[in-house]
Design a protein around this motif. Structure first.
Motif, PDB file in Angstrom:
ATOM      1  N   GLU A 118       9.296  -6.866   5.557  1.00  0.00           N
ATOM      2  CA  GLU A 118       9.492  -5.285   5.722  1.00  0.00           C
ATOM      3  C   GLU A 118       9.524  -4.796   4.296  1.00  0.00           C
ATOM      4  O   GLU A 118       9.264  -3.717   3.813  1.00  0.00           O
ATOM      5  N   ALA A 119      10.797  -5.287   3.785  1.00  0.00           N
ATOM      6  CA  ALA A 119      11.202  -5.182   2.376  1.00  0.00           C
ATOM      7  C   ALA A 119      10.163  -5.260   1.516  1.00  0.00           C
ATOM      8  O   ALA A 119      10.031  -4.513   0.357  1.00  0.00           O
ATOM      9  N   GLU A 120       9.454  -6.218   1.545  1.00  0.00           N
ATOM     10  CA  GLU A 120       8.097  -6.515   0.611  1.00  0.00           C
ATOM     11  C   GLU A 120       6.943  -5.402   0.843  1.00  0.00           C
ATOM     12  O   GLU A 120       6.627  -5.116  -0.419  1.00  0.00           O
ATOM     13  N   ALA A 121       6.732  -5.064   1.926  1.00  0.00           N
ATOM     14  CA  ALA A 121       5.783  -3.853   2.243  1.00  0.00           C
ATOM     15  C   ALA A 121       6.404  -2.654   1.705  1.00  0.00           C
ATOM     16  O   ALA A 121       5.607  -1.948   0.957  1.00  0.00           O
ATOM     17  N   ARG A 122       7.357  -2.208   1.722  1.00  0.00           N
ATOM     18  CA  ARG A 122       8.235  -1.127   1.100  1.00  0.00           C
ATOM     19  C   ARG A 122       7.893  -1.111  -0.419  1.00  0.00           C
ATOM     20  O   ARG A 122       7.514  -0.309  -1.049  1.00  0.00           O
ATOM     21  N   ALA A 123       8.301  -2.303  -0.961  1.00  0.00           N
ATOM     22  CA  ALA A 123       8.228  -2.398  -2.395  1.00  0.00           C
ATOM     23  C   ALA A 123       6.719  -2.159  -2.878  1.00  0.00           C
ATOM     24  O   ALA A 123       6.540  -1.875  -4.146  1.00  0.00           O
ATOM     25  N   SER A 124       5.952  -2.595  -2.011  1.00  0.00           N
ATOM     26  CA  SER A 124       4.519  -2.425  -2.795  1.00  0.00           C
ATOM     27  C   SER A 124       3.805  -1.100  -2.029  1.00  0.00           C
ATOM     28  O   SER A 124       2.681  -1.088  -2.037  1.00  0.00           O
ATOM     29  N   ALA A 125       4.861  -0.193  -1.631  1.00  0.00           N
ATOM     30  CA  ALA A 125       4.426   1.126  -1.107  1.00  0.00           C
ATOM     31  C   ALA A 125       3.250   1.074  -0.209  1.00  0.00           C
ATOM     32  O   ALA A 125       2.344   1.852   0.161  1.00  0.00           O
ATOM     33  N   SER A 126       3.346  -0.061   0.788  1.00  0.00           N
ATOM     34  CA  SER A 126       2.395  -0.217   1.922  1.00  0.00           C
ATOM     35  C   SER A 126       2.921   0.478   3.150  1.00  0.00           C
ATOM     36  O   SER A 126       4.246   0.392   3.638  1.00  0.00           O
ATOM     37  N   PRO A 127       2.192   1.190   3.970  1.00  0.00           N
ATOM     38  CA  PRO A 127       2.700   1.880   5.135  1.00  0.00           C
ATOM     39  C   PRO A 127       2.948   0.882   6.243  1.00  0.00           C
ATOM     40  O   PRO A 127       3.566   1.260   7.355  1.00  0.00           O
ATOM     41  N   THR A 128       2.453  -0.464   6.200  1.00  0.00           N
ATOM     42  CA  THR A 128       2.385  -1.159   7.270  1.00  0.00           C
ATOM     43  C   THR A 128       2.823  -2.560   6.725  1.00  0.00           C
ATOM     44  O   THR A 128       2.614  -3.048   5.670  1.00  0.00           O
ATOM     45  N   VAL A 129       3.565  -3.459   7.494  1.00  0.00           N
ATOM     46  CA  VAL A 129       3.762  -4.893   7.038  1.00  0.00           C
ATOM     47  C   VAL A 129       2.485  -5.712   7.266  1.00  0.00           C
ATOM     48  O   VAL A 129       2.214  -5.927   8.555  1.00  0.00           O
ATOM     49  N   GLU A 130       2.004  -6.321   6.184  1.00  0.00           N
ATOM     50  CA  GLU A 130       0.669  -7.197   6.325  1.00  0.00           C
ATOM     51  C   GLU A 130       1.086  -8.416   6.197  1.00  0.00           C
ATOM     52  O   GLU A 130       2.213  -8.930   5.694  1.00  0.00           O
ATOM     53  N   ALA A 131       0.200  -9.409   6.488  1.00  0.00           N
ATOM     54  CA  ALA A 131       0.297 -11.078   6.305  1.00  0.00           C
ATOM     55  C   ALA A 131       0.687 -11.270   5.188  1.00  0.00           C
ATOM     56  O   ALA A 131       1.753 -12.341   4.978  1.00  0.00           O
ATOM     57  N   GLU A 132       0.211 -10.649   3.785  1.00  0.00           N
ATOM     58  CA  GLU A 132       0.844 -10.993   2.620  1.00  0.00           C
ATOM     59  C   GLU A 132       2.177 -10.756   2.072  1.00  0.00           C
ATOM     60  O   GLU A 132       2.821 -11.432   1.586  1.00  0.00           O
ATOM     61  N   HIS A 133       2.709  -9.759   2.956  1.00  0.00           N
ATOM     62  CA  HIS A 133       4.251  -9.364   2.716  1.00  0.00           C
ATOM     63  C   HIS A 133       5.130 -10.675   3.790  1.00  0.00           C
ATOM     64  O   HIS A 133       6.168 -10.947   3.008  1.00  0.00           O
ATOM     65  N   ALA A 187       5.545   7.852  -4.776  1.00  0.00           N
ATOM     66  CA  ALA A 187       5.648   8.457  -3.537  1.00  0.00           C
ATOM     67  C   ALA A 187       6.865   7.751  -2.815  1.00  0.00           C
ATOM     68  O   ALA A 187       7.160   6.685  -2.906  1.00  0.00           O
ATOM     69  N   THR A 188       7.800   8.787  -2.323  1.00  0.00           N
ATOM     70  CA  THR A 188       9.013   8.392  -1.773  1.00  0.00           C
ATOM     71  C   THR A 188       8.717   7.909  -0.359  1.00  0.00           C
ATOM     72  O   THR A 188       7.979   8.411   0.459  1.00  0.00           O
ATOM     73  N   ILE A 189       9.316   6.416   0.209  1.00  0.00           N
ATOM     74  CA  ILE A 189       9.214   6.124   1.553  1.00  0.00           C
ATOM     75  C   ILE A 189      10.461   6.611   2.216  1.00  0.00           C
ATOM     76  O   ILE A 189      11.352   6.233   1.476  1.00  0.00           O
ATOM     77  N   ASP A 190      10.213   6.976   3.184  1.00  0.00           N
ATOM     78  CA  ASP A 190      11.455   7.204   4.163  1.00  0.00           C
ATOM     79  C   ASP A 190      12.151   5.917   4.544  1.00  0.00           C
ATOM     80  O   ASP A 190      11.603   5.017   5.181  1.00  0.00           O
ATOM     81  N   PRO A 191      13.455   5.693   3.902  1.00  0.00           N
ATOM     82  CA  PRO A 191      14.082   4.485   3.949  1.00  0.00           C
ATOM     83  C   PRO A 191      14.544   4.233   5.586  1.00  0.00           C
ATOM     84  O   PRO A 191      14.631   3.028   6.061  1.00  0.00           O
ATOM     85  N   SER A 192      14.679   5.340   6.277  1.00  0.00           N
ATOM     86  CA  SER A 192      15.081   5.259   7.676  1.00  0.00           C
ATOM     87  C   SER A 192      13.921   4.806   8.716  1.00  0.00           C
ATOM     88  O   SER A 192      14.061   4.303   9.826  1.00  0.00           O
ATOM     89  N   ARG A 193      12.680   5.043   8.056  1.00  0.00           N
ATOM     90  CA  ARG A 193      11.661   4.671   9.015  1.00  0.00           C
ATOM     91  C   ARG A 193      11.415   3.267   8.908  1.00  0.00           C
ATOM     92  O   ARG A 193      10.968   2.713   8.150  1.00  0.00           O
ATOM     93  N   HIS A 194      11.121   2.656  10.328  1.00  0.00           N
ATOM     94  CA  HIS A 194      10.503   1.402  10.599  1.00  0.00           C
ATOM     95  C   HIS A 194       9.232   1.203  10.084  1.00  0.00           C
ATOM     96  O   HIS A 194       8.318   1.739  10.776  1.00  0.00           O
ATOM     97  N   LEU A 195       9.013   0.306   9.449  1.00  0.00           N
ATOM     98  CA  LEU A 195       7.516   0.009   9.185  1.00  0.00           C
ATOM     99  C   LEU A 195       6.703  -0.718  10.359  1.00  0.00           C
ATOM    100  O   LEU A 195       7.392  -1.685  10.753  1.00  0.00           O
TER     101      LEU A 195
END
Lengths: 76, 161
Positions: free
Chosen positions: B17-32, B86-94
């Motif tokens: 999930e942290a990897e997804a956030r770091a790459s500004a992805s709205p979802t956690v994908e297999a590459e993350h 783009a700021t991603i809401d840190p409290s929001r669960h991806l």
């Protein structure tokens, strides 16, 4: 690492991968540009109209994120 | 079937999930998930990846090349890293993306018979993709996906015996 070999654009694998990458890029751009517009004082209806979506849709998608980011949002 | 998750697997899913956030992805994908596996020291899954030259940095680079290549197939030459921030809401669960959910299903199958799902099972799940970002990234990195999967499987089997 070897050089990138771009296969024929007629290859459906490349075409589908391009669609997936474009979707991700569009999402990322939308997040960034909506934030930029709201920081610049745009209203929700203006942003919605510019994107060609409803005000409700753009608000639902971006409001909580922008509030958390400390962006001052205009009421109208 | 009830799947129990080893602590390492929970750690990997959180890190993904942290990897997804770091790459500004709205979802956690297999590459993350793959990036997260490669970053967790002391697991067989990470060792097998590293032996194929896939450390965290190498995967990250290959993923960037994959995006670049896929976009250029559509005539786009933008570097996604150069977009305005783009700021991603840190409290929001991806949410988990489709590729992660499918990988988890395959991982659950791979771990059937084992006491818990281990990082290697998760890796088998990620490597089971026939199409999409992960297989394309592996091809760009010059990695034989089938052989890599076999190596992970044999590592897992040794441990189970």
């Amino acid at each position: 690492m070897s050089d990138v070999e771009i296969a024929s654009p007629h290859d459906p694998a490349d075409g589908l991968a391009a669609v997936a990458a474009l979707r991700r890029l569009a999402d990322q751009m939308e997040n960034a540009e909506v934030e930029r517009a709201m920081r610049a004082g745009w209203s929700w209806p203006q942003v919605a109209e510019a994107l060609g979506v409803t005000r409700q849709a753009v608000h639902k998608k971006h409001a909580s994120r922008l509030i958390a980011a400390g962006v001052t949002l205009r009421r109208r | 079937m009830v799947t129990r998750f080893a602590q390492h697997v929970r750690t990997i899913v959180k890190a993904a999930e942290a990897e997804a956030r770091a790459s500004a992805s709205p979802t956690v994908e297999a590459e993350h998930v793959l990036l997260a596996i490669s970053a967790l020291d002391g697991t067989d899954a990470q060792r097998v990846l590293a032996s194929a030259g896939l450390d965290h940095h190498a995967i990250k680079l290959a993923l960037e090349r994959e995006v670049h290549q896929s976009l250029s197939a559509a005539g786009i030459t933008i570097d996604p890293g150069q977009l305005p921030h783009a700021t991603i809401d840190p409290s929001r669960h991806l949410r988990m993306g489709a590729s992660t959910r499918t990988a988890l299903e395959r991982a659950a199958k791979a771990s059937a018979g084992a006491r818990q799902m281990q990082p290697c099972h998760l890796l088998i799940g990620v490597l089971g993709a026939q199409a999409g970002t992960v297989p394309r990234m592996l091809a760009l990195a010059g990695v034989d996906q089938g052989k890599l999967t076999e190596r992970v499987r044999s590592t897992t089997d040794e441990k189970t015996q």
